[in-house]
Design a protein around this motif. Structure first.
Motif, short mmCIF file in Angstrom:
data_model
loop_
_atom_site.label_atom_id
_atom_site.label_comp_id
_atom_site.label_asym_id
_atom_site.label_seq_id
_atom_site.Cartn_x
_atom_site.Cartn_y
_atom_site.Cartn_z
N VAL A 1 0.85 -1.37 -0.01
CA VAL A 1 0.11 -0.10 0.01
C VAL A 1 0.84 1.00 -0.07
O VAL A 1 1.30 1.85 1.00
CB VAL A 1 -0.94 -0.13 1.26
N ARG A 2 1.12 1.77 -1.08
CA ARG A 2 2.21 2.75 -1.35
C ARG A 2 1.49 4.34 -0.86
O ARG A 2 2.34 5.06 -0.35
CB ARG A 2 2.58 3.06 -2.68
N ALA A 3 0.25 4.26 -0.99
CA ALA A 3 -0.43 5.58 -0.62
C ALA A 3 -0.15 5.74 0.89
O ALA A 3 0.28 7.02 1.32
CB ALA A 3 -1.88 5.42 -0.78
N VAL A 4 -0.03 4.98 1.76
CA VAL A 4 0.23 5.10 3.07
C VAL A 4 1.63 5.43 3.17
O VAL A 4 1.98 6.28 3.98
CB VAL A 4 -0.12 3.70 3.73
N GLU A 5 2.54 4.46 2.52
CA GLU A 5 4.20 5.00 2.64
C GLU A 5 4.31 6.43 2.23
O GLU A 5 5.11 7.02 3.07
CB GLU A 5 4.58 3.84 1.61
N THR A 6 3.58 6.66 1.05
CA THR A 6 3.87 7.98 0.86
C THR A 6 3.46 9.16 1.85
O THR A 6 4.19 10.31 2.22
CB THR A 6 3.23 8.51 -0.91
N ALA A 7 2.32 8.89 2.46
CA ALA A 7 1.78 9.63 3.62
C ALA A 7 2.76 9.92 4.83
O ALA A 7 2.62 10.98 5.31
CB ALA A 7 0.42 9.25 3.83
N LEU A 8 3.36 8.93 5.00
CA LEU A 8 4.26 8.81 5.97
C LEU A 8 5.61 9.33 5.93
O LEU A 8 6.40 9.95 6.75
CB LEU A 8 4.61 7.29 6.55
N ARG A 9 6.13 9.24 4.74
CA ARG A 9 7.39 9.70 4.24
C ARG A 9 7.42 11.01 4.64
O ARG A 9 6.73 12.19 4.09
CB ARG A 9 7.76 9.21 2.91
N GLY A 10 8.63 11.51 5.17
CA GLY A 10 9.04 13.16 5.65
C GLY A 10 8.42 13.70 6.65
O GLY A 10 8.35 14.78 7.03
N ALA B 1 -2.84 5.68 8.11
CA ALA B 1 -3.48 4.43 8.13
C ALA B 1 -4.94 4.67 7.65
O ALA B 1 -5.40 3.42 7.04
CB ALA B 1 -3.62 3.96 9.71
N ALA B 2 -5.53 5.67 7.86
CA ALA B 2 -6.97 5.71 7.45
C ALA B 2 -6.77 5.61 5.81
O ALA B 2 -8.05 5.13 5.18
CB ALA B 2 -7.42 7.25 7.76
N LEU B 3 -5.90 5.96 5.12
CA LEU B 3 -5.79 5.81 3.52
C LEU B 3 -5.84 4.35 3.10
O LEU B 3 -6.32 4.01 2.25
CB LEU B 3 -4.54 6.46 3.25
N VAL B 4 -5.57 3.31 4.18
CA VAL B 4 -5.77 1.97 3.70
C VAL B 4 -6.96 1.77 3.20
O VAL B 4 -7.22 0.65 2.41
CB VAL B 4 -5.18 1.15 5.09
N ALA B 5 -7.85 2.21 3.93
CA ALA B 5 -9.60 1.84 3.78
C ALA B 5 -9.81 1.95 2.14
O ALA B 5 -10.50 1.19 1.45
CB ALA B 5 -10.35 2.76 4.69
N GLU B 6 -9.22 2.97 1.47
CA GLU B 6 -9.48 3.17 0.12
C GLU B 6 -8.74 2.21 -0.51
O GLU B 6 -9.11 1.95 -1.96
CB GLU B 6 -9.01 4.66 -0.43
#
Lengths: 765, 156, 294
Positions: C227-236, C248-253
């Protein structure tokens, strides 16, 4: 307490060596020369007309010796009480998994291959799966005409009720009323009334041994049957009726039962196995796969339970009306007698003068239901004990306090009027509460919940046992009861050793076939310690009297002057004669071994019961709904415990079955078909899923078994689901009205509760 | 058909078997070693557990041809003459079984555990034995039985 | 059981030649815990079964070898991986993950390559291997190629493996320092069950900034899911509760779970969020305490 030597000791199972070494031969282990393997093609439809069956390709397969369909068999229905089940479907199939064609082949692989080569054309019929809907006028009829179905009279050992068999209500097999007091007058006294409905899905017994049958037909037509059936003599009678032959033309041979829990009392594949053996002219073995077990065994009845209770201003119950609807699936053949016994527990172990219980057993196009450990009781007690907590909550009373106000106490009449002696209901509940630290502070999201139950020792049917003594003075007790693993053989061994004051090891216990053993109902209804125990006592008594007469003659003393003491006979002159000496002396003159048979029938209905109080302590993860059962306290009102080791084994094993029923187990039925059809999907508790267990025994001295023992087999499994559901409510304030208590359901209920409280807050602002 | 040679409970066995023979069927039907039981047939219940070169396997998921050249130990192989293996004795003394159908598998799994880890903790026992279902005992007495052997409380 | 011909080649070359010859008529048998079950249920009916038993001592297929990263032979059993001192030391995430698979008895037989080729989306190892950026070396009669694990799972029980190919090795690249990992398996029923949802997370910190995040889920779709969306949201970002919660909430999508006996689509989606958050938190905590230990 009595001064006892063998009884009361934690004796390991007498049949232990054969089981731990792999020598014990269960039915599936039977091997015979020329043995074929049988398998059935089963219906994929919940309700359909069979248009045609083409078995030619299967018959042509090398290694296939018999292929039979329902149309080729005598038009005779089989069963235990209601004879409503065809051996193989004729014309119509009524549930997914119903047997349609049977094949016998040289190997299981060939038999299975043959099944893939059978073509059956079906025409789907309207089906009904929900028992409440099935009772409506417009519901499809599972059986178009039940007028030809037969059943014997309702036996006298069951609780007397007003029984209506095949009443004029769609799909209803039986409608039974149990009443006591005046229900309308009772509700008239009530300050408040409460009504709740609970739903319980079917669950499987979960024994690890799938049903097996082996049939061998002798040249003269006599049938040798091996069957995973705990009641060989009952099976003999049912099987002979199914074949329309005399009972003595059938010998049910001996085999231990690899787990029963109520489920091993039906004929299952044995009759079709016979027809395959007859058609093939060779012995046939049939072993169900576990998928067949889950799809088409005889699971616990699913139920819909509605309870209405009137309570007076002091929180005392004045009236209870119960409406219990059990689905028996497509056939009632191997369900408990006229109705589901547990129904009489719809009032619980509480004082309530006015009771009306109405029980329906209803046909649906689902897997036929059967017996499971305390049939009906876990379903009903889930309702009754959840209902108790719901009422307590409405009354603002602590669940323990509400129960203590209403538990039966010495001198009370039970809800259906039974006059129990030595009532230890309150004491048992208080003992559980003390051990579970009821009222002690709890961490967040932790909760405790109570479940209660009572059950009397089984007292039905005759029991008998034959005690023999050989030339070398070894003692062998033969029983016709199959060994289901509960420890009954060990208890019988202890009774013999106790009475004869000999070491335990000097007594063997063996199962006799229906040809060799005296008639015995067998295991069921928590009856063996009581009934077979008393029969064994009678056999020992006869042996003692018989041997005393021989000893007296040998010692040339009048027999009234000879007494038996710990392995020897002593006369009034202190002259001694040991058992081995006597037996050696008799060897020349008598035909040895000497055999003495004891028989027992309980004459009066039971005047004593056993109470059980259980307290679950759970932790709920509010983010996921996951329920972790941390601790289970199980308190039992017991008589003399004849064998603490096996007694405790019953308590623990039963309780963990209750844990499975509470948390994970249910046959998931979609469009009438069970869909979780292997043990990877039907989840039995594992060694990692067991809570800390605390057992409390509240001892009494009123049991009907030898040495005032009571029963324990069907107690600890019953109230656990209710205790868990009540604990979940205590922990996080959500109430589940159906089983099992899954994380997803708790999660959904928590979300709903949060949404509700938000709405309320918004409404208030 | 395939020729196979293996040792079962120390005895050399040579057989020609169909390729699709499962080890459980070779043991039960071919060698009359019916102590190994079949429960779920999908590798979950553990009733069919045997040791293949000392390792616990589901004999219902093992092709007999893949046991060629191996040492197979079944419940029948634990007894030396009349002398019970300590685990067998412990299961009797501590109530580690009731109906007995899962017991051969339980004992074989327990043997594999103690062979690898002679003194497991209670948690290690519970975790290791998770793959052997028992419907009778609720597991408490199975764990006690194994613990008793690990603690040296059982002599035969 | 169906009928088939069992062959047991002595060498990898012979295995590959047989696969070339029989193609889809053949199946490769390693531990058998998945394949034999499918064959018993007649869901898979190969005419030829190619047993890999004789390759059990081939270094390439059966060993765990350290290099800058690590390679694990496809024939290593789950139990071998779980108990390997090298894995426990270098990749504790894998030791933890493999310990969660089924029972000891199944882990003893089931192999790494077999489980990957089986491609059941509910299995535990794939999410952990995905966050470790694992690659597969596969061979055929014609040669070999490497497949990123994230490209390997195509659909429900379907992979990028061609019928004539065999997984020989799983390659785990070197893992960064100051990194924490977590594997969480949600088991609301019994402990021997498949996951309702499984999450593997890997987080690297530079001071209080997340410089690397990888997240993968099992039982969350028709295939294991990175799930790269979560990874991107965390990075930085700094790993604050708010950041983790929002990521984590992005995982739902992203998840697309299948309803089964372990949960409905909705429940699995919600649980994916809960366990993603928990896994990231756990990985962050570990990263904070880490000293180059993945």
């Amino acid at each position: 307490m009595m001064d006892l030597a063998s009884v009361g000791q934690p004796a390991g199972h007498v049949e232990g060596p054969s089981k731990v070494t792999g020598q014990a031969r269960y039915t599936a282990d039977i091997r015979l020369p020329g043995l074929l393997y049988g398998k059935c093609l089963r219906s994929p439809f919940p309700h359909a007309r069979i248009v045609s069956i083409d078995t030619s390709q299967a018959k042509a397969l090398a290694g296939v010796h018999a292929v039979i369909t329902g149309a080729e068999l005598p038009d005779r229905r089989i069963g235990r009480f209601f004879l409503d089940k065809p051996v193989l479907a004729r014309d119509v199939v009524r549930f997914v998994g119903e047997k349609v064609v049977a094949v016998a082949a040289e190997s299981m692989d060939i038999a299975e291959e043959a099944l893939t080569r059978i073509a059956v054309e079906y025409e789907a019929l309207p089906a009904v799966f929900d028992p409440v809907k099935a009772m409506q006028e417009d519901a499809p009829r599972v059986h178009a005409d039940t007028s030809t179905y037969t059943h014997p009279p309702v036996p006298d050992f069951v609780h007397p009720g007003d029984d209506r068999l095949y009443p004029d209500i769609p799909n209803v097999v039986s409608q039974v009323f149990y009443t006591h007091g005046d229900i309308e007058a009772g509700f008239a006294q009530a300050a408040r009334e409460f009504t709740h409905t609970f739903t319980i899905p079917p669950v499987h017994q979960g024994y690890i041994e799938p049903h097996a049958s082996v049939v061998q037909i002798e040249p003269d037509g006599k049938v040798n049957l091996w069957i995973s059936n705990k009641t060989p003599f009952v099976a003999q009678a049912q099987f002979a009726a199914a074949l329309d032959v005399a009972e003595d033309r059938v010998c049910v041979n001996t085999a231990p039962i690899g787990g029963d829990f109520g489920g091993k009392g039906s004929l299952m594949d044995s009759v079709v196995c016979y027809h395959l053996a007859a058609a093939a002219g060779r012995p046939v073995k049939m072993v169900m796969s576990y998928t067949e077990e889950l799809l088409a065994g005889n699971p616990r009845h699913p139920a819909v339970i509605t309870l209405r209770t009137g309570v007076d201003a002091d929180g005392r119950i004045v009236a209870r009306k119960a409406r219990l609807v059990f689905s028996c699936g497509a056939y009632s053949a191997f369900t408990p007698l006229h109705t589901v016994h547990g129904s009489v527990h719809a009032a619980g172990p509480y004082r309530m003068p006015n009771v009306e219980i109405e029980v329906f057993r209803v046909y649906t196009n689902t897997v036929p239901a059967g017996h499971m450990r305390a049939p009906g009781a876990p379903q009903i007690v889930f309702g009754v004990e959840s209902h108790m907590d719901l009422i307590a909550q409405e009354l603002g009373l602590d669940p323990l306090e509400f129960r203590l106000r209403n538990t039966l106490i010495e001198g009370d009449a039970a809800p259906l009027g039974e006059k129990w002696k030595k009532i230890r209901c309150k004491e048992t509940l208080e003992a559980a509460a003390k051990e579970a630290k009821w009222g002690a502070e709890k961490a967040a999201n932790r909760g405790r919940g109570i479940g209660m139950y009572d059950r009397e020792p089984g007292a039905f049917g005759p029991s008998s046992a034959t005690l023999s003594i050989a030339a070398d003075a070894t003692l062998t007790l033969m029983t016709g009861a199959a060994d289901t693993g509960t420890g009954s053989y060990t208890v019988l061994q202890q009774v013999v050793a106790e009475e004869l004051q000999v070491p335990l090891e000097s007594v063997r216990v063996v199962q006799g076939s229906t040809d060799s053993a005296p008639w015995e109902v067998g295991a069921g209804g928590s009856r063996l310690t009581h009934m077979a125990g008393q029969a064994t006592l009678a056999a020992v008594q006869r042996l003692k009297e018989g041997l005393t007469a021989f000893a007296a003659r040998h010692m040339e003393t009048p027999s009234e002057q000879v007494a038996y003491r710990a392995g020897e006979f002593v006369n009034t002159n202190e002259q001694r004669l040991t058992l081995p000496t006597l037996m050696a002396a008799l060897a020349d003159r008598e035909e040895l071994p000497l055999r003495y048979t004891g028989e027992y029938v309980a004459e009066a209905p039971m005047d004593v019961t056993s109470f059980c109080a259980q307290i679950a302590e759970v932790e709920v993860d509010p983010a996921t709904g996951q329920v972790t059962l941390q601790k289970l306290t199980t308190a039992h009102d017991v008589g003399t415990v004849l064998n603490p080791l096996t007694h405790q084994g019953q308590v623990e094993g039963g309780a963990i079955q209750g844990v499975g029923h509470a948390l994970t187990e249910h046959l998931i039925v979609q469009d009438g078909a069970v869909t979780n059809v292997h043990l990877g999907d039907y989840k039995l508790p594992t060694s990692m899923d067991i809570p800390e267990m605390k057992t409390v025994l509240v001892e009494s001295d009123a049991g009907p078994a030898p040495y005032e023992g009571k029963a324990i087999g069907e107690h600890s499994n019953v109230a656990v689901p209710a205790a868990v559901a009540n604990a979940v409510f205590d922990a996080v304030g959500v109430r589940l009205m159906d089983l099992p208590v899954t994380a997803e359901k708790v999660y959904a209920a928590l979300r709903e509760k949060t949404a509700r409280s938000r709405t309320m807050r918004r409404g208030n602002s | 058909m395939k020729p196979i040679q293996l040792r079962v409970n120390g005895q050399a066995v040579e057989r020609d078997i169909p390729d699709n023979t499962l080890l459980i069927d070779l043991l039960r039907n071919g060698l009359d070693l019916t102590g190994t039981k079949e429960g779920c047939s999908v590798g979950v219940c553990g009733a069919c557990t045997v040791l293949l070169d000392g390792q616990p396997v589901s004999s219902c998921l093992t092709l007999a041809v893949t046991a060629d050249g191996c040492e197979v130990t079944t419940i029948e192989g634990l007894t030396e003459g009349d002398r019970l293996h300590p685990l067998q004795k412990a299961f009797i003394d501590y109530g580690g079984f009731q109906c007995g159908i899962c017991t051969p598998g339980q004992i074989m799994s327990a043997k594999a555990l103690l062979d690898e880890n002679p003194h497991p903790s209670k948690d290690e026992i519970q975790s290791w034995m998770m793959g052997n279902l028992c419907r009778c005992t609720g597991y408490y007495k199975i764990i006690e039985s194994i613990q008793a052997v690990a603690d040296g409380k059982v002599s035969t | 059981m169906i009928t088939f011909e069992y062959v047991e080649p002595e060498s990898l070359e012979e295995v590959l030649a047989l696969l070339e010859q029989h193609g889809e008529d053949a199946k490769v048998l390693a531990g058998g815990t998945g394949l034999i079950n499918l064959m018993k249920q007649r869901l898979v009916q190969p005419a030829y079964l190619i047993g890999l038993r004789q390759l059990a001592h081939s270094p390439e297929l059966a060993e765990i070898r350290p290099n800058s990263g690590l390679t694990i032979g496809a024939l290593c059993s789950h139990r071998t991986i779980e108990t390997s001192a090298l894995i426990q030391h270098r990749l504790p995430l894998l030791a933890t993950t493999f310990r969660h698979v089924a029972s000891v008895r199944i882990r003893t037989a089931a192999t790494l390559g077999g489980s990957l080729a089986h491609a059941d989306p509910n299995q535990d190892p794939p999410p952990a291997l995905l966050v470790l950026d694992a690659r597969l070396r596969v061979q055929s009669h014609h040669g070999e190629r490497e497949i990123e694990l994230s490209d390997f799972f195509v659909d429900y029980y379907e992979t990028a493996l061609e019928p004539e190919e065999l997984i020989t090795t799983v390659i785990i690249p070197p893992q960064p320092a100051d990194t924490g990992t977590a594997f969480l398996k949600f088991l609301p029923q019994t402990h021997d069950d498949y996951a309702t949802i499984a999450v593997a997370a890997l987080v690297s910190l530079d001071g209080d900034t997340i410089i690397r995040a990888r997240l993968a889920l099992g039982a969350a779709a028709a295939t294991p899911l990175r799930v790269r969306a979560v990874e991107t949201a965390l990075r930085g970002q700094a790993p604050t509760p708010q950041v983790i919660h929002a990521a984590a909430a992005l995982v739902a999508e992203e998840v697309d779970p299948l309803a089964d006996f372990r949960g409905s689509v909705e429940y699995k989606r919600d649980m994916a969020v809960v366990f993603t958050q928990r896994a990231i938190e756990q990985a962050v905590t570990q990263a904070r305490g880490a000293s180059g230990n993945v």
